[in-house]
Design a protein around this motif. Sequence first.
Motif, mmCIF file in Angstrom:
data_model
loop_
_atom_site.group_PDB
_atom_site.id
_atom_site.type_symbol
_atom_site.label_atom_id
_atom_site.label_comp_id
_atom_site.label_asym_id
_atom_site.label_seq_id
_atom_site.Cartn_x
_atom_site.Cartn_y
_atom_site.Cartn_z
ATOM 1 N N THR A 22 0.858 -1.200 0.177
ATOM 2 C CA THR A 22 0.147 -0.091 -0.092
ATOM 3 C C THR A 22 0.726 1.233 0.184
ATOM 4 O O THR A 22 0.397 2.421 -0.009
ATOM 5 C CB THR A 22 -1.202 0.153 1.020
ATOM 6 O OG1 THR A 22 -0.332 0.182 2.407
ATOM 7 C CG2 THR A 22 -1.988 -1.185 1.009
ATOM 8 N N LEU A 41 -6.527 4.686 -1.452
ATOM 9 C CA LEU A 41 -7.038 3.384 -1.439
ATOM 10 C C LEU A 41 -8.118 3.437 -0.459
ATOM 11 O O LEU A 41 -8.223 2.776 0.617
ATOM 12 C CB LEU A 41 -5.886 2.492 -0.960
ATOM 13 C CG LEU A 41 -4.616 2.532 -1.756
ATOM 14 C CD1 LEU A 41 -3.533 1.493 -1.186
ATOM 15 C CD2 LEU A 41 -5.023 2.211 -3.152
ATOM 16 N N VAL A 65 -12.075 1.770 -6.999
ATOM 17 C CA VAL A 65 -11.934 1.111 -5.781
ATOM 18 C C VAL A 65 -13.167 0.299 -5.274
ATOM 19 O O VAL A 65 -14.329 1.115 -5.165
ATOM 20 C CB VAL A 65 -11.110 1.658 -4.583
ATOM 21 C CG1 VAL A 65 -10.858 0.827 -3.415
ATOM 22 C CG2 VAL A 65 -9.856 2.309 -4.986
ATOM 23 N N VAL A 68 -11.916 -2.271 0.373
ATOM 24 C CA VAL A 68 -10.710 -2.514 1.079
ATOM 25 C C VAL A 68 -10.953 -3.054 2.455
ATOM 26 O O VAL A 68 -11.823 -2.651 3.135
ATOM 27 C CB VAL A 68 -10.459 -0.911 1.314
ATOM 28 C CG1 VAL A 68 -9.110 -0.588 1.864
ATOM 29 C CG2 VAL A 68 -10.395 -0.072 -0.167
ATOM 30 N N LEU A 74 -7.641 -5.722 -1.438
ATOM 31 C CA LEU A 74 -7.955 -4.423 -2.061
ATOM 32 C C LEU A 74 -8.357 -4.919 -3.314
ATOM 33 O O LEU A 74 -7.957 -5.865 -4.056
ATOM 34 C CB LEU A 74 -6.661 -3.576 -2.249
ATOM 35 C CG LEU A 74 -6.789 -2.452 -3.021
ATOM 36 C CD1 LEU A 74 -7.541 -1.221 -2.490
ATOM 37 C CD2 LEU A 74 -5.379 -1.934 -3.527
#
Length: 145
Positions: A22, A41, A65, A68, A74
């Motif tokens: 990340t 993220l 996205v 998460v 992810l």
Amino acid sequence: MLHLEHSIDINAPAGRVWAIFTDTAAYPEWNPFMTKLDGELTLGSRLAVTIVPPGGKPNSFRPTVTAVEPGRRLAWLGRLPIPGLVDGAHSFELEPLTPETTRFTQSERFTGLLVPLLGGMLRPAEAGFAAMNSALAARAESGPA
């Protein structure tokens, strides 16, 4: 539909692997496949991603996205400007095997009208997954824990 996947077992705790994965600002230092990943993220955010498949040309796209789970998963969805032509659901999953070992899996499921025609152009991404996963393992397994 076309499904691509690559897994690697990494001799490092899941927390370390997640932290390296990340830290997207550091991708240019170690990641041979995904050379750029800008954006938050967080669920619903748009990212700016550039990939370079082995032997291929850079390709940039802006996925959204879709999941998460810190330390675990992810996922994002990338698509052409017209939904349903080629949609790519990409996922990165971390599975702690032991306190000091993590399985990292990168996969993508392509769906849409053009996938049967473009499948040959999409397949090199799997070699890119393997290159990225190996580089992530090397980075996580070196240096202090």
